[in-house]
Design an enzyme around this catalytic site. Structure first.
Site, PDB file in Angstrom:
ATOM      1  N   ARG A 214       0.810  -1.207   0.000  1.00 16.56           N
ATOM      2  CA  ARG A 214       0.000   0.000   0.000  1.00 16.56           C
ATOM      3  C   ARG A 214       0.848   1.263   0.000  1.00 16.56           C
ATOM      4  O   ARG A 214       0.527   2.242  -0.667  1.00 16.56           O
ATOM      5  CB  ARG A 214      -0.946  -0.017   1.213  1.00 16.56           C
ATOM      6  CG  ARG A 214      -1.829   1.210   1.383  1.00 16.56           C
ATOM      7  CD  ARG A 214      -2.467   1.687   0.082  1.00 16.56           C
ATOM      8  NE  ARG A 214      -3.150   0.648  -0.648  1.00 16.56           N
ATOM      9  CZ  ARG A 214      -3.471   0.742  -1.925  1.00 16.56           C
ATOM     10  NH1 ARG A 214      -3.156   1.832  -2.626  1.00 16.56           N
ATOM     11  NH2 ARG A 214      -4.087  -0.238  -2.536  1.00 16.56           N
ATOM     12  N   LYS A 247       2.122  24.642  -4.075  1.00 15.41           N
ATOM     13  CA  LYS A 247       0.848  24.076  -3.622  1.00 15.41           C
ATOM     14  C   LYS A 247       0.921  22.549  -3.673  1.00 15.41           C
ATOM     15  O   LYS A 247       0.218  21.883  -4.436  1.00 15.41           O
ATOM     16  CB  LYS A 247      -0.304  24.601  -4.478  1.00 15.41           C
ATOM     17  CG  LYS A 247      -0.474  26.118  -4.367  1.00 15.41           C
ATOM     18  CD  LYS A 247      -1.505  26.638  -5.340  1.00 15.41           C
ATOM     19  CE  LYS A 247      -1.585  28.169  -5.296  1.00 15.41           C
ATOM     20  NZ  LYS A 247      -2.542  28.713  -6.275  1.00 15.41           N
ATOM     21  N   LYS A 279       5.529  38.694  -4.011  1.00 14.63           N
ATOM     22  CA  LYS A 279       4.125  38.476  -4.364  1.00 14.63           C
ATOM     23  C   LYS A 279       3.248  39.642  -3.894  1.00 14.63           C
ATOM     24  O   LYS A 279       3.755  40.610  -3.324  1.00 14.63           O
ATOM     25  CB  LYS A 279       3.655  37.142  -3.776  1.00 14.63           C
ATOM     26  CG  LYS A 279       4.346  35.937  -4.432  1.00 14.63           C
ATOM     27  CD  LYS A 279       3.923  34.633  -3.829  1.00 14.63           C
ATOM     28  CE  LYS A 279       2.447  34.339  -4.060  1.00 14.63           C
ATOM     29  NZ  LYS A 279       2.100  34.134  -5.489  1.00 14.63           N
ATOM     30  N   GLU A 312       5.758  39.469  -8.951  1.00 10.14           N
ATOM     31  CA  GLU A 312       4.401  39.271  -9.461  1.00 10.14           C
ATOM     32  C   GLU A 312       3.795  40.624  -9.841  1.00 10.14           C
ATOM     33  O   GLU A 312       3.848  41.579  -9.070  1.00 10.14           O
ATOM     34  CB  GLU A 312       3.553  38.606  -8.377  1.00 10.14           C
ATOM     35  CG  GLU A 312       2.091  38.419  -8.756  1.00 10.14           C
ATOM     36  CD  GLU A 312       1.283  37.820  -7.622  1.00 10.14           C
ATOM     37  OE1 GLU A 312       0.265  38.434  -7.241  1.00 10.14           O
ATOM     38  OE2 GLU A 312       1.669  36.749  -7.104  1.00 10.14           O
ATOM     39  N   ASP A 339       0.296  37.700 -13.516  1.00 10.57           N
ATOM     40  CA  ASP A 339      -0.698  36.950 -12.759  1.00 10.57           C
ATOM     41  C   ASP A 339      -2.119  37.335 -13.164  1.00 10.57           C
ATOM     42  O   ASP A 339      -2.482  38.516 -13.192  1.00 10.57           O
ATOM     43  CB  ASP A 339      -0.493  37.203 -11.261  1.00 10.57           C
ATOM     44  CG  ASP A 339      -1.371  36.308 -10.415  1.00 10.57           C
ATOM     45  OD1 ASP A 339      -1.378  35.087 -10.664  1.00 10.57           O
ATOM     46  OD2 ASP A 339      -2.052  36.823  -9.513  1.00 10.57           O
TER      47      ASP A 339
END
Length: 423
Positions: A214, A247, A279, A312, A339
């Site tokens: 597994r 992410k 950012k 960004e 972006d």
């Protein structure tokens, strides 16, 4: 500390001759968890001892696998411990019947009145420890249904079409659970597999195969799903390069990013340490995009640091302000993120005119990266705008695992697969 008595009917231990009697030692009893079906710890000379200790219970040694033999090498990370990730995955399955690993503490192990005794050793320079082999079965279902000395052969079967990934990692896990297992592959990481295809097999102790099954499949299915989507998006995005983001599943970042490489993508920054990425929140706090970049330039100069810098931008006005600063000042800027300049339309298409305008404004002075509204349906149109990179968080945060099974009775497994349209 109290030691446990082994359940003699369900386990077996074998020990090779321990260390030379010249070593000074002090005996002490330690609690010991049950080990995998077969764990072999090679204990070496005193300058690099490999021995087991209760303080490391629940962790497992990581067998070295030559990276040269890998089809695609994992990303390089200064602190990420892949062996600890494997150990955690195995130990959460094993629970309190789990795993024991080597540590720098030299010991010898012996049975005394049904209790395992661990004896601490103080080795002299160049003294050698002999190999210790411990075999204790610990899968309760296997103990109830499978003779401990039974051998088996299990086959990997693809139950969907896609790109297989995690073969190298699977081999590491098998080797960790039981180094005597024999694994053979008919595909390599990055190869295309078809539904019903048998692309690998493992032979050896049936207990060991079932214990590893597994954990191996969980890694392979996730990695193969990421690699499959990455391959599709990378092909559609060409000549732009496809990137993932941060992410990723917590604790699985390197594994996720490795799968992206296997699928033909490239890695974005690995973490907060290997790239300056300014950012939206940084820009807001700094009081504008120009102030933020100026502060970064000053910081890198003061610290004598050289690393990639990405900023960004969300509007053409922000982009023009950034380019104006870069024209008039020496800057460390290397890449500009554009972006959410891809605007979704009611008919499911996207408007990339703003993105095209931004690419033309930059005019090749810096690398460009498009982000936002990137899907398998939109990535081709985005790639045609001339951007250098296209980043997609969906590669790792919304992955659909590729269905793979490991079966001993392959004939019955394929019959069932045909019945359910999964083979």
């Amino acid at each position: 500390m109290p030691a446990i008595t082994l359940p003699t009917a369900a386990s077996s231990c074998s020990f090779h001759r321990p260390v030379a009697a010249s070593s000074r030692s002090s005996s002490f009893l330690l609690p010991l968890r049950l080990l995998p079906c077969s764990v072999h710890a090679s204990l070496r000379s005193s300058n690099r001892i490999m021995a087991v200790s209760a303080s490391d219970a629940g962790r497992i040694p990581f067998a070295d696998v030559p990276v040269e033999s890998m089809a695609v090498k994992p990303p390089s990370h200064p602190t990420y411990d892949l062996k600890a990730v494997i150990a955690l995955a195995l130990s959460e399955d094993a629970g309190d019947r789990g795993l024991l690993s080597p540590s720098p503490l030299p010991i010898r192990i012996y049975l005394e009145s049904g209790i395992i005794v661990l004896e601490r050793l103080e080795l002299q320079e160049n003294e050698m420890l002999h190999q210790i082999s411990i075999e204790i079965a610990r899968d309760v279902t296997c103990l109830a249904t499978v003779p401990k000395d039974m051998k088996a052969e299990a086959h990997f079967i693809a139950k969907d079409n896609g790109i297989v990934a995690g073969i190298s990692l699977a081999e590491m896990i098998f080797n960790e659970v039981d180094p005597s297992l024999k694994v053979q592959w008919f595909a390599k990481d990055g190869d295309h597999v078809c539904k019903g295809m048998q692309f690998g097999k493992v032979y050896g102790c049936a207990h060991s195969i079932i214990v590893a099954e597994r954990v191996v499949l969980n890694f392979m299915q996730r990695m193969s799903g990421i690699a499959t989507l990455t391959k599709a998006m990378a092909d559609a995005a060409h000549p732009a390069c496809i990137l993932e983001t941060r992410k990723t599943a917590p604790g699985l970042r390197l594994v996720d990013k490795w799968a992206v490489l296997i699928g033909g993508g490239k890695n974005h920054r690995l973490g907060l340490f290997d790239m300056v990425m300014i950012k939206d929140n940084h820009i807001t706090i700094a009081g504008g995009v120009m102030n933020a970049l100026k502060s970064v330039d000053q910081y890198l100069q003061q610290k004598n640091l050289e690393m990639p810098v990405e900023v960004e931008t969300r509007t053409l006005e922000e982009l023009e302000e950034l380019l104006q600063y870069a024209t008039k000042n020496k800057t460390s800027l290397t890449r500009i993120m554009l972006d959410n300049m891809i605007v979704p339309l009611p008919n499911g298409d996207v408007d990339v005119s703003m993105l095209k305008d931004a690419v033309q404004l930059i005019s090749g002075k810096f690398e460009t990266e498009a982000s936002g509204n990137v899907t398998i349906d939109t990535v081709k149109k985005i790639g045609e705008t001339g951007v250098t990179y296209i980043s997609s968080g969906a590669l790792t945060h919304s992955v659909k695992a590729l269905d793979i099974s490991l079966k001993i009775d392959t004939e019955l497994a394929l019959q069932v697969g045909l019945r359910t349209n999964r083979a």
